[in-house]
Motif scaffolding. Structure first.
Motif, PDB file in Angstrom:
ATOM      1  N   VAL A 132       1.320   0.530 -11.473  1.00  0.00           N
ATOM      2  CA  VAL A 132       0.966  -0.484 -12.487  1.00  0.00           C
ATOM      3  C   VAL A 132       1.509  -2.027 -12.066  1.00  0.00           C
ATOM      4  CG1 VAL A 132       0.486   1.041 -14.234  1.00  0.00           C
ATOM      5  CG2 VAL A 132       2.595  -0.171 -13.949  1.00  0.00           C
ATOM      6  N   VAL A 133       0.766  -2.758 -12.645  1.00  0.00           N
ATOM      7  CA  VAL A 133       1.411  -4.021 -12.899  1.00  0.00           C
ATOM      8  C   VAL A 133       1.820  -4.591 -14.175  1.00  0.00           C
ATOM      9  CG1 VAL A 133       0.919  -6.764 -12.312  1.00  0.00           C
ATOM     10  CG2 VAL A 133       0.113  -5.030 -10.801  1.00  0.00           C
ATOM     11  N   ALA A 134       3.123  -5.056 -14.292  1.00  0.00           N
ATOM     12  CA  ALA A 134       3.550  -5.024 -15.600  1.00  0.00           C
ATOM     13  C   ALA A 134       3.646  -6.431 -16.094  1.00  0.00           C
ATOM     14  CB  ALA A 134       5.098  -4.486 -15.538  1.00  0.00           C
ATOM     15  N   LEU A 135       2.942  -6.865 -17.223  1.00  0.00           N
ATOM     16  CA  LEU A 135       2.900  -8.344 -17.673  1.00  0.00           C
ATOM     17  C   LEU A 135       3.980  -8.138 -18.775  1.00  0.00           C
ATOM     18  CD1 LEU A 135      -0.878  -8.719 -18.211  1.00  0.00           C
ATOM     19  CD2 LEU A 135       0.751  -8.822 -16.205  1.00  0.00           C
ATOM     20  N   LEU A 136       5.020  -8.739 -18.259  1.00  0.00           N
ATOM     21  CA  LEU A 136       6.382  -8.853 -19.260  1.00  0.00           C
ATOM     22  C   LEU A 136       6.458 -10.074 -19.566  1.00  0.00           C
ATOM     23  CD1 LEU A 136       8.877  -6.582 -16.821  1.00  0.00           C
ATOM     24  CD2 LEU A 136       7.246  -6.097 -18.786  1.00  0.00           C
ATOM     25  N   GLY A 137       5.346 -10.841 -20.546  1.00  0.00           N
ATOM     26  CA  GLY A 137       5.536 -12.183 -21.053  1.00  0.00           C
ATOM     27  C   GLY A 137       5.255 -12.984 -19.774  1.00  0.00           C
ATOM     28  N   PRO A 138       6.044 -14.014 -19.595  1.00  0.00           N
ATOM     29  CA  PRO A 138       5.902 -14.989 -18.594  1.00  0.00           C
ATOM     30  C   PRO A 138       6.415 -14.433 -17.451  1.00  0.00           C
ATOM     31  CG  PRO A 138       7.884 -15.477 -19.741  1.00  0.00           C
ATOM     32  CD  PRO A 138       7.394 -14.613 -20.652  1.00  0.00           C
ATOM     33  N   ILE A 148       5.814 -11.431 -14.339  1.00  0.00           N
ATOM     34  CA  ILE A 148       4.795 -10.572 -13.938  1.00  0.00           C
ATOM     35  C   ILE A 148       5.486  -9.767 -12.777  1.00  0.00           C
ATOM     36  CG2 ILE A 148       2.466 -10.068 -12.850  1.00  0.00           C
ATOM     37  CD1 ILE A 148       1.278 -12.537 -14.291  1.00  0.00           C
ATOM     38  N   VAL A 149       5.443  -8.427 -12.695  1.00  0.00           N
ATOM     39  CA  VAL A 149       6.181  -7.470 -11.866  1.00  0.00           C
ATOM     40  C   VAL A 149       5.374  -6.355 -11.433  1.00  0.00           C
ATOM     41  CG1 VAL A 149       8.485  -6.351 -11.722  1.00  0.00           C
ATOM     42  CG2 VAL A 149       8.105  -8.601 -13.290  1.00  0.00           C
ATOM     43  N   ALA A 150       6.036  -5.851 -10.286  1.00  0.00           N
ATOM     44  CA  ALA A 150       5.501  -4.734  -9.883  1.00  0.00           C
ATOM     45  C   ALA A 150       6.626  -4.090  -8.993  1.00  0.00           C
ATOM     46  CB  ALA A 150       4.087  -4.801  -9.265  1.00  0.00           C
ATOM     47  N   THR A 151       6.765  -2.782  -8.844  1.00  0.00           N
ATOM     48  CA  THR A 151       7.821  -2.332  -8.009  1.00  0.00           C
ATOM     49  C   THR A 151       7.556  -0.936  -7.824  1.00  0.00           C
ATOM     50  OG1 THR A 151      10.251  -1.508  -7.782  1.00  0.00           O
ATOM     51  CG2 THR A 151       8.949  -1.361  -9.941  1.00  0.00           C
ATOM     52  N   ASP A 152       8.128  -0.371  -6.634  1.00  0.00           N
ATOM     53  CA  ASP A 152       7.786   1.060  -6.142  1.00  0.00           C
ATOM     54  C   ASP A 152       9.248   1.913  -6.016  1.00  0.00           C
ATOM     55  OD1 ASP A 152       8.734   0.056  -3.690  1.00  0.00           O
ATOM     56  OD2 ASP A 152       7.072   0.495  -2.742  1.00  0.00           O
ATOM     57  N   ARG A 153      10.496   1.215  -6.586  1.00  0.00           N
ATOM     58  CA  ARG A 153      11.633   1.449  -6.595  1.00  0.00           C
ATOM     59  C   ARG A 153      12.291   1.238  -5.272  1.00  0.00           C
ATOM     60  NH1 ARG A 153      13.581   3.701 -11.132  1.00  0.00           N
ATOM     61  NH2 ARG A 153      12.170   4.779 -12.550  1.00  0.00           N
ATOM     62  N   HIS A 154      11.501   0.898  -4.258  1.00  0.00           N
ATOM     63  CA  HIS A 154      12.190   0.482  -3.021  1.00  0.00           C
ATOM     64  C   HIS A 154      11.893  -0.992  -2.834  1.00  0.00           C
ATOM     65  CE1 HIS A 154      12.438   4.718  -1.739  1.00  0.00           C
ATOM     66  NE2 HIS A 154      11.065   4.981  -2.043  1.00  0.00           N
ATOM     67  N   ARG A 155      11.174  -1.561  -3.612  1.00  0.00           N
ATOM     68  CA  ARG A 155      11.114  -3.081  -3.378  1.00  0.00           C
ATOM     69  C   ARG A 155      10.536  -3.579  -4.726  1.00  0.00           C
ATOM     70  NH1 ARG A 155       5.516  -3.484   0.210  1.00  0.00           N
ATOM     71  NH2 ARG A 155       4.283  -1.788  -0.804  1.00  0.00           N
ATOM     72  N   LEU A 156      10.634  -4.839  -5.124  1.00  0.00           N
ATOM     73  CA  LEU A 156      10.346  -5.308  -6.380  1.00  0.00           C
ATOM     74  C   LEU A 156       9.628  -6.526  -6.238  1.00  0.00           C
ATOM     75  CD1 LEU A 156      12.047  -4.857  -9.705  1.00  0.00           C
ATOM     76  CD2 LEU A 156      11.207  -7.120  -8.979  1.00  0.00           C
ATOM     77  N   HIS A 157       8.413  -6.979  -6.644  1.00  0.00           N
ATOM     78  CA  HIS A 157       7.990  -8.074  -6.531  1.00  0.00           C
ATOM     79  C   HIS A 157       7.860  -8.765  -7.872  1.00  0.00           C
ATOM     80  CE1 HIS A 157       6.058  -7.886  -2.252  1.00  0.00           C
ATOM     81  NE2 HIS A 157       7.317  -7.453  -2.158  1.00  0.00           N
ATOM     82  N   GLY A 158       8.225  -9.815  -8.219  1.00  0.00           N
ATOM     83  CA  GLY A 158       8.007 -10.600  -9.567  1.00  0.00           C
ATOM     84  C   GLY A 158       7.943 -12.019  -9.582  1.00  0.00           C
ATOM     85  N   VAL A 159       7.140 -12.626 -10.340  1.00  0.00           N
ATOM     86  CA  VAL A 159       7.006 -14.036 -10.594  1.00  0.00           C
ATOM     87  C   VAL A 159       7.349 -14.408 -11.803  1.00  0.00           C
ATOM     88  CG1 VAL A 159       5.381 -15.814 -10.372  1.00  0.00           C
ATOM     89  CG2 VAL A 159       5.123 -13.967  -8.789  1.00  0.00           C
ATOM     90  N   ASP A 160       8.200 -15.354 -12.121  1.00  0.00           N
ATOM     91  CA  ASP A 160       8.792 -15.633 -13.523  1.00  0.00           C
ATOM     92  C   ASP A 160       8.089 -17.035 -13.934  1.00  0.00           C
ATOM     93  OD1 ASP A 160      10.482 -13.630 -13.818  1.00  0.00           O
ATOM     94  OD2 ASP A 160      11.969 -14.624 -12.687  1.00  0.00           O
TER      95      ASP A 160
END
Length: 203
Positions: free
Chosen positions: A70-76, A78-90
Protein backbone atom coordinates in the motif's frame (compact mmCIF):
# COMPACT_ATOMS: atom_id res chain seq x y z
CA UNK A 1 -24.39 8.47 -34.50
CA UNK A 2 -25.63 6.08 -31.80
CA UNK A 3 -28.46 3.61 -32.44
CA UNK A 4 -30.19 1.65 -29.71
CA UNK A 5 -31.56 -1.79 -30.44
CA UNK A 6 -30.93 -5.48 -29.98
CA UNK A 7 -28.59 -6.65 -28.57
CA UNK A 8 -27.33 -3.26 -27.48
CA UNK A 9 -25.98 0.02 -28.85
CA UNK A 10 -24.38 0.51 -32.26
CA UNK A 11 -21.97 3.27 -33.28
CA UNK A 12 -22.73 4.10 -36.90
CA UNK A 13 -20.67 6.15 -39.36
CA UNK A 14 -20.96 6.60 -43.11
CA UNK A 15 -18.74 3.55 -43.72
CA UNK A 16 -19.00 1.34 -40.68
CA UNK A 17 -21.26 0.04 -37.92
CA UNK A 18 -19.83 -1.21 -34.62
CA UNK A 19 -22.04 -2.98 -32.06
CA UNK A 20 -21.29 -2.46 -28.37
CA UNK A 21 -22.25 -4.93 -25.67
CA UNK A 22 -24.26 -3.40 -22.83
CA UNK A 23 -25.52 -4.51 -19.44
CA UNK A 24 -28.92 -3.93 -17.93
CA UNK A 25 -29.08 -0.83 -15.75
CA UNK A 26 -30.31 -2.94 -12.83
CA UNK A 27 -26.97 -4.84 -12.88
CA UNK A 28 -24.90 -1.68 -12.46
CA UNK A 29 -23.34 -1.37 -8.98
CA UNK A 30 -25.26 0.94 -6.68
CA UNK A 31 -23.42 4.12 -5.77
CA UNK A 32 -22.79 4.08 -2.00
CA UNK A 33 -25.02 6.34 0.05
CA UNK A 34 -22.87 9.13 1.43
CA UNK A 35 -25.07 10.31 4.30
CA UNK A 36 -22.45 9.54 6.97
CA UNK A 37 -19.10 10.76 5.72
CA UNK A 38 -15.90 11.51 7.61
CA UNK A 39 -13.24 13.43 5.73
CA UNK A 40 -9.88 11.77 6.38
CA UNK A 41 -7.55 13.84 4.26
CA UNK A 42 -7.47 16.69 1.78
CA UNK A 43 -4.30 17.15 -0.29
CA UNK A 44 -4.19 20.29 -2.37
CA UNK A 45 -1.94 22.22 -4.79
CA UNK A 46 -1.33 19.01 -6.76
CA UNK A 47 1.70 18.19 -4.61
CA UNK A 48 0.41 14.75 -3.60
CA UNK A 49 0.87 13.52 -7.18
CA UNK A 50 4.63 14.13 -7.09
CA UNK A 51 4.77 12.38 -3.72
CA UNK A 52 2.82 9.38 -5.07
CA UNK A 53 5.18 9.06 -8.02
CA UNK A 54 8.21 9.10 -5.72
CA UNK A 55 7.01 6.55 -3.14
CA UNK A 56 5.24 4.10 -5.48
CA UNK A 57 8.40 2.11 -6.46
CA UNK A 58 8.91 1.19 -2.78
CA UNK A 59 5.49 -0.51 -2.41
CA UNK A 60 5.93 -4.18 -1.48
CA UNK A 61 4.73 -6.92 -3.84
CA UNK A 62 4.84 -9.56 -1.08
CA UNK A 63 1.22 -10.72 -0.84
CA UNK A 64 1.91 -12.32 2.53
CA UNK A 65 2.38 -8.82 3.96
CA UNK A 66 -0.72 -7.04 2.70
CA UNK A 67 -0.15 -4.08 5.04
CA UNK A 68 3.00 -3.23 3.05
CA UNK A 69 1.37 -3.52 -0.40
CA UNK A 70 0.00 0.00 0.00
CA UNK A 71 0.81 3.68 -0.03
CA UNK A 72 0.30 5.18 3.43
CA UNK A 73 -1.19 8.65 3.78
CA UNK A 74 0.07 9.72 7.20
CA UNK A 75 -1.18 13.27 7.30
CA UNK A 76 1.40 15.53 5.62
CA UNK A 77 3.70 12.53 5.15
CA UNK A 78 3.18 10.04 2.28
CA UNK A 79 5.16 6.81 2.63
CA UNK A 80 5.69 3.35 1.12
CA UNK A 81 8.07 0.58 2.13
CA UNK A 82 8.87 -3.07 1.44
CA UNK A 83 11.03 -3.31 4.62
CA UNK A 84 14.21 -3.13 2.51
CA UNK A 85 13.73 0.46 1.41
CA UNK A 86 11.48 3.27 2.52
CA UNK A 87 10.37 6.15 0.31
CA UNK A 88 8.68 9.07 2.01
CA UNK A 89 7.76 12.67 1.31
CA UNK A 90 7.14 15.07 4.19
CA UNK A 91 5.30 18.38 4.42
CA UNK A 92 2.79 17.63 1.66
CA UNK A 93 0.11 20.40 1.82
CA UNK A 94 -2.70 18.74 3.75
CA UNK A 95 -5.66 19.13 6.06
CA UNK A 96 -7.50 16.28 7.72
CA UNK A 97 -7.99 14.02 10.71
CA UNK A 98 -6.02 10.84 10.37
CA UNK A 99 -4.06 8.28 8.36
CA UNK A 100 -5.35 5.97 5.66
CA UNK A 101 -3.96 3.42 3.20
CA UNK A 102 -4.42 3.23 -0.57
CA UNK A 103 -3.72 0.32 -2.87
CA UNK A 104 -1.14 1.00 -5.60
CA UNK A 105 -3.76 0.50 -8.33
CA UNK A 106 -5.72 3.44 -6.93
CA UNK A 107 -2.57 5.55 -6.65
CA UNK A 108 -1.72 4.89 -10.30
CA UNK A 109 -5.18 6.10 -11.37
CA UNK A 110 -4.67 9.28 -9.36
CA UNK A 111 -1.22 9.85 -10.87
CA UNK A 112 -2.61 9.42 -14.38
CA UNK A 113 -5.50 11.82 -13.80
CA UNK A 114 -3.12 14.39 -12.19
CA UNK A 115 -5.69 16.26 -10.08
CA UNK A 116 -4.90 19.46 -8.21
CA UNK A 117 -7.00 18.36 -5.24
CA UNK A 118 -7.49 14.95 -3.61
CA UNK A 119 -10.10 14.46 -0.89
CA UNK A 120 -10.37 11.11 0.90
CA UNK A 121 -13.65 10.47 2.76
CA UNK A 122 -14.76 7.42 4.71
CA UNK A 123 -18.37 6.41 4.04
CA UNK A 124 -19.32 4.77 7.32
CA UNK A 125 -22.44 2.91 6.18
CA UNK A 126 -20.74 1.32 3.16
CA UNK A 127 -17.35 0.78 4.80
CA UNK A 128 -15.65 2.30 1.76
CA UNK A 129 -13.42 5.20 0.89
CA UNK A 130 -14.60 7.91 -1.48
CA UNK A 131 -11.74 9.62 -3.27
CA UNK A 132 -12.62 12.87 -5.01
CA UNK A 133 -9.89 14.00 -7.39
CA UNK A 134 -11.15 16.99 -9.38
CA UNK A 135 -13.53 15.44 -11.93
CA UNK A 136 -12.71 11.83 -10.91
CA UNK A 137 -14.59 10.10 -8.10
CA UNK A 138 -13.52 6.65 -6.88
CA UNK A 139 -15.20 4.34 -4.39
CA UNK A 140 -12.75 1.75 -3.04
CA UNK A 141 -12.51 -0.68 -0.16
CA UNK A 142 -9.80 0.28 2.35
CA UNK A 143 -6.89 -2.20 2.51
CA UNK A 144 -6.69 -4.55 5.48
CA UNK A 145 -3.98 -4.34 8.12
CA UNK A 146 -2.06 -1.58 9.82
CA UNK A 147 0.92 0.19 8.34
CA UNK A 148 4.06 -0.23 10.46
CA UNK A 149 5.74 2.59 12.35
CA UNK A 150 7.89 4.28 9.70
CA UNK A 151 10.51 5.08 12.34
CA UNK A 152 11.15 1.40 13.12
CA UNK A 153 10.29 -0.31 9.83
CA UNK A 154 13.95 -0.77 8.85
CA UNK A 155 16.13 -3.21 10.78
CA UNK A 156 18.00 -1.67 13.71
CA UNK A 157 21.37 -2.55 12.16
CA UNK A 158 20.39 -1.13 8.76
CA UNK A 159 22.89 1.49 7.64
CA UNK A 160 20.81 4.42 6.45
CA UNK A 161 23.57 6.98 6.07
CA UNK A 162 27.06 6.89 4.62
CA UNK A 163 29.57 9.65 3.99
CA UNK A 164 31.95 9.41 1.04
CA UNK A 165 34.32 11.72 -0.77
CA UNK A 166 32.44 13.02 -3.81
CA UNK A 167 35.41 12.70 -6.16
CA UNK A 168 36.07 9.10 -5.06
CA UNK A 169 32.45 8.14 -5.62
CA UNK A 170 32.36 9.77 -9.06
CA UNK A 171 35.58 8.01 -10.13
CA UNK A 172 34.32 4.62 -8.93
CA UNK A 173 31.06 5.03 -10.86
CA UNK A 174 32.96 6.01 -14.02
CA UNK A 175 35.14 2.89 -13.72
CA UNK A 176 32.06 0.69 -13.42
CA UNK A 177 30.45 2.39 -16.40
CA UNK A 178 33.53 1.86 -18.54
CA UNK A 179 33.36 -1.89 -17.84
CA UNK A 180 29.77 -2.20 -19.02
CA UNK A 181 28.53 -3.19 -22.43
CA UNK A 182 27.45 0.09 -24.03
CA UNK A 183 24.87 -1.67 -26.19
CA UNK A 184 22.73 -2.68 -23.22
CA UNK A 185 21.14 -0.66 -20.46
CA UNK A 186 22.77 -1.86 -17.26
CA UNK A 187 22.65 -0.75 -13.65
CA UNK A 188 25.26 0.10 -11.04
CA UNK A 189 24.78 -1.32 -7.55
CA UNK A 190 25.93 0.50 -4.41
CA UNK A 191 26.09 -1.74 -1.33
CA UNK A 192 26.96 -0.42 2.14
CA UNK A 193 29.23 -2.83 4.00
CA UNK A 194 30.93 -2.72 7.40
CA UNK A 195 34.22 -1.42 6.00
CA UNK A 196 32.88 0.85 3.26
CA UNK A 197 30.76 1.03 0.12
CA UNK A 198 31.13 -1.50 -2.66
CA UNK A 199 30.17 -0.39 -6.17
CA UNK A 200 29.60 -3.02 -8.83
CA UNK A 201 28.38 -3.02 -12.42
CA UNK A 202 25.54 -5.21 -13.61
CA UNK A 203 26.82 -7.12 -16.60
Amino acid sequence: RLEHGEPGISVVSSKRRVSLAVEAADDFPIRPVADEVNTIAHYYNGSAIDAFSYVLPAVSDDRSSQNLCVVALLGPRIVATDRHRLHGVDDVPYTGKGPTLLRPQVVRVLIKSAPTSIIVDRINAAGKLRISADAVELFVAPPDGQFPDVNTVLHRDHRVQAEVVTADLANAVKLCQSAQDKSDEKSIVLEVQADGIEISADG
